[in-house]
Design a protein around this motif. Structure first.
Motif, PDB file in Angstrom:
ATOM      1  N   GLY A   1       0.808  -1.209   0.000  1.00  0.00           N
ATOM      2  CA  GLY A   1       0.000   0.000   0.000  1.00  0.00           C
ATOM      3  C   GLY A   1       0.844   1.263   0.000  1.00  0.00           C
ATOM      4  N   VAL A   2       0.325   2.320  -0.594  1.00  0.00           N
ATOM      5  CA  VAL A   2       1.012   3.614  -0.615  1.00  0.00           C
ATOM      6  C   VAL A   2       0.001   4.702  -0.253  1.00  0.00           C
ATOM      7  CG1 VAL A   2       2.415   5.232  -1.942  1.00  0.00           C
ATOM      8  CG2 VAL A   2       2.506   2.790  -2.482  1.00  0.00           C
ATOM      9  N   TRP A   3       0.289   5.433   0.821  1.00  0.00           N
ATOM     10  CA  TRP A   3      -0.590   6.529   1.250  1.00  0.00           C
ATOM     11  C   TRP A   3       0.144   7.880   1.250  1.00  0.00           C
ATOM     12  CZ3 TRP A   3      -0.801   1.642   3.240  1.00  0.00           C
ATOM     13  CH2 TRP A   3      -2.044   1.003   3.225  1.00  0.00           C
ATOM     14  N   SER A   4       1.423   7.882   1.651  1.00  0.00           N
ATOM     15  CA  SER A   4       2.154   9.154   1.699  1.00  0.00           C
ATOM     16  C   SER A   4       2.315   9.697   0.287  1.00  0.00           C
ATOM     17  CB  SER A   4       3.519   8.984   2.372  1.00  0.00           C
ATOM     18  OG  SER A   4       4.297   8.000   1.728  1.00  0.00           O
ATOM     19  N   SER A   5       2.186  11.005   0.158  1.00  0.00           N
ATOM     20  CA  SER A   5       2.172  11.657  -1.155  1.00  0.00           C
ATOM     21  C   SER A   5       3.052  12.898  -1.127  1.00  0.00           C
ATOM     22  CB  SER A   5       0.732  12.034  -1.528  1.00  0.00           C
ATOM     23  OG  SER A   5      -0.112  10.893  -1.476  1.00  0.00           O
ATOM     24  N   ALA A   6       3.358  13.422  -2.291  1.00  0.00           N
ATOM     25  CA  ALA A   6       4.276  14.562  -2.355  1.00  0.00           C
ATOM     26  C   ALA A   6       3.973  15.439  -3.549  1.00  0.00           C
ATOM     27  CB  ALA A   6       5.722  14.065  -2.420  1.00  0.00           C
ATOM     28  N   MET A   7       4.507  16.636  -3.512  1.00  0.00           N
ATOM     29  CA  MET A   7       4.520  17.509  -4.676  1.00  0.00           C
ATOM     30  C   MET A   7       5.931  18.037  -4.828  1.00  0.00           C
ATOM     31  SD  MET A   7       2.492  21.046  -5.628  1.00  0.00           S
ATOM     32  CE  MET A   7       3.400  22.070  -4.450  1.00  0.00           C
ATOM     33  N   ILE A   8       6.447  17.990  -6.050  1.00  0.00           N
ATOM     34  CA  ILE A   8       7.773  18.521  -6.315  1.00  0.00           C
ATOM     35  C   ILE A   8       7.661  19.656  -7.318  1.00  0.00           C
ATOM     36  CG2 ILE A   8       8.235  16.756  -8.073  1.00  0.00           C
ATOM     37  CD1 ILE A   8      11.227  16.980  -7.122  1.00  0.00           C
ATOM     38  N   GLN A   9       8.332  20.746  -6.999  1.00  0.00           N
ATOM     39  CA  GLN A   9       8.260  21.973  -7.788  1.00  0.00           C
ATOM     40  C   GLN A   9       9.678  22.476  -8.033  1.00  0.00           C
ATOM     41  OE1 GLN A   9       6.714  25.296  -5.541  1.00  0.00           O
ATOM     42  NE2 GLN A   9       5.826  26.251  -7.346  1.00  0.00           N
ATOM     43  N   LYS A  10      10.095  22.543  -9.294  1.00  0.00           N
ATOM     44  CA  LYS A  10      11.430  23.030  -9.603  1.00  0.00           C
ATOM     45  C   LYS A  10      11.530  24.519  -9.281  1.00  0.00           C
ATOM     46  CE  LYS A  10      14.499  21.392 -11.218  1.00  0.00           C
ATOM     47  NZ  LYS A  10      15.696  20.833 -10.501  1.00  0.00           N
TER      48      LYS A  10
END
Length: 318
Positions: free
Chosen positions: A93-102
C-alpha cells in the motif's frame, strides 16, 4: 577578392552560431517547460475522498497554478526502493504523497511536511532527512511538499519524487537512489535511537551529514575512506554530537558517505553548492539550536580545524 572571401567566411560562421544558439535556446526552453510544471504524486491506496484531500493539501502553496498528477503504487516502491534492500511487493500500500516543484538555480532543496486535516501523519522520516536523501539521489533546486492522509513512515512520498523525475524525462541514477534510501534509513534509525537523549537533535545530525558532503565534494570523487572518517569525526564535533553519537553510529554514517561517494554523487558539479545550501537551510530552520552551539569560540576552533584538514587533503590531489 581576398577581403570578400574573408567577409563571406565571417558571415557563414555567424550564421552557424546563430542557428546553434536558436536550437539550444529552443531546447533549453522545452526542458524548463517540462520541469517547471509541479508534479503531485498520489499514493495509490488513497480513497477517493483522501485523494482529493491530499491534492487540496499539497497544492495549497501553488495558489491556483497548474500542476500534473501521477499515482504511486507498490510497483513504484519495488522499482525505486527495493534495490537498496527494502522488501516491498507490487501489492504494498502507498498513502504518503508529495509535490515537487522546480525552483531557480542555486536555491537548493527545500522540504516541508504538511499536516493533513491538522495532523502530521509522517511518523518516521523528518524534513531534513528528506532533504539529505534528495541531495544524494541527485535532485537539485526544488521545493518538495510531503503529506499523508493516514499515519505512515513516509517512504511512498520519496518513491513518488523519484517517479516524478522519471515522468519528466529526468530519471535519477539508481545507485544514487540506493544510497539515498540507505542514508534515510540510517539517519532515521540514529534519530530514533537518540530521541530521548539530551544534547541531540535530528537537525544536528543532518547538518553534520550535509556538512560532511560539502567537505567531501571539496576534495573530490577520489576522496579516501580515511579522509571521509576524519571529516565525519570533525562534523560530529562541530555539531556537538561527540558525547551522543556512539562509535557504531559513527561507523554507520561513515559507511553511508562511502556509499554516496561510490554512487558517483560527488561527480555532479552542483553537489557541493547544493550541500552547502542545505546546511544553511538546516541551521536557519533550527536557529534556536544552532545559535547556542555556534558561539564564536566553538565555531572558530572547529571550523579552523576542519578547514585545515580539508585544505591539506585538497592540496594532495592538486
Amino acid at each position: 577578392m581576398r577581403r570578400r572571401k574573408i567577409m563571406k567566411k565571417i558571415i557563414t560562421m555567424i550564421s552557424i552560431l546563430l542557428a546553434s544558439w536558436t536550437f539550444l535556446a529552443f531546447n533549453h526552453g522545452q526542458a524548463l517547460a517540462d520541469t517547471e510544471t509541479p508534479v503531485v504524486t498520489l499514493g495509490g491506496s488513497l480513497t477517493a475522498s483522501q485523494r482529493q484531500g491530499t491534492i487540496d493539501t499539497l497544492t495549497q502553496p501553488l495558489n491556483g497554478s497548474n500542476y500534473q498528477t501521477i499515482t504511486v503504487t507498490g510497483s513504484d516502491l519495488v522499482k525505486y526502493l527495493n534495490p537498496s534492500g527494502d522488501n516491498f511487493t507490487t501489492s504494498s500500500g502507498v498513502w504518503s504523497s508529495a509535490m515537487i516543484q522546480k525552483t531557480s538555480s542555486g536555491s537548493g532543496i527545500n522540504v516541508k511536511i504538511l499536516s493533513y486535516n491538522g495532523k502530521n501523519n509522517i511518523t518516521t522520516i523528518t524534513a531534513n532527512q528528506y532533504k539529505n536523501a534528495a541531495l544524494t539521489a541527485g535532485i537539485t533546486d526544488a521545493n518538495i511538499y510531503v503529506t499523508s492522509a493516514v499515519p505512515i513512515d513516509g517512504s511512498g512520498a520519496l518513491a513518488g519524487v523519484y517517479a516524478a523525475y522519471a515522468k519528466n524525462g529526468n530519471s535519477l541514477n539508481q545507485e544514487q537512489v540506493n544510497a539515498a534510501q540507505d542514508e534515510i534509513n540510517t539517519l532515521s534509525g540514529i534519530t530514533q535511537e537518540n530521541k530521548d537523549k539530551d544534547g541531540y537533535t535530528d537537525s544536528q545530525l543532518n547538518n553534520a551529514v550535509a556538512g560532511a558532503k560539502s567537505q567531501m565534494a571539496k576534495v573530490g570523487n577520489n576522496i579516501s575512506d580515511s579522509q571521509i572518517r576524519d571529516i565525519v569525526t570533525n562534523q560530529i564535533n562541530i555539531n556537538h554530537l561527540g558525547d551522543t553519537i556512539t562509535n557504531e553510529q559513527k561507523n554507520q554514517i561513515v559507511n553511508i558517505l562511502i556509499e554516496i561517494r561510490d554512487s558517483g554523487a560527488l561527480k555532479n558539479s552542483n553537489f557541493k553548492q547544493q550541500a552547502a545550501e542545505l546546511s544553511k537551510q538546516i541551521q536557519a530552520g533550527a536557529k534556536n539550536i544552532f545559535d547556542k552551539l555556534n558561539t564564536p569560540e566553538n565555531r572558530n576552533f572547529f571550523q579552523q580545524l576542519i578547514d585545515s584538514i580539508v585544505n591539506f587533503f585538497t592540496s594532495l590531489f592538486k
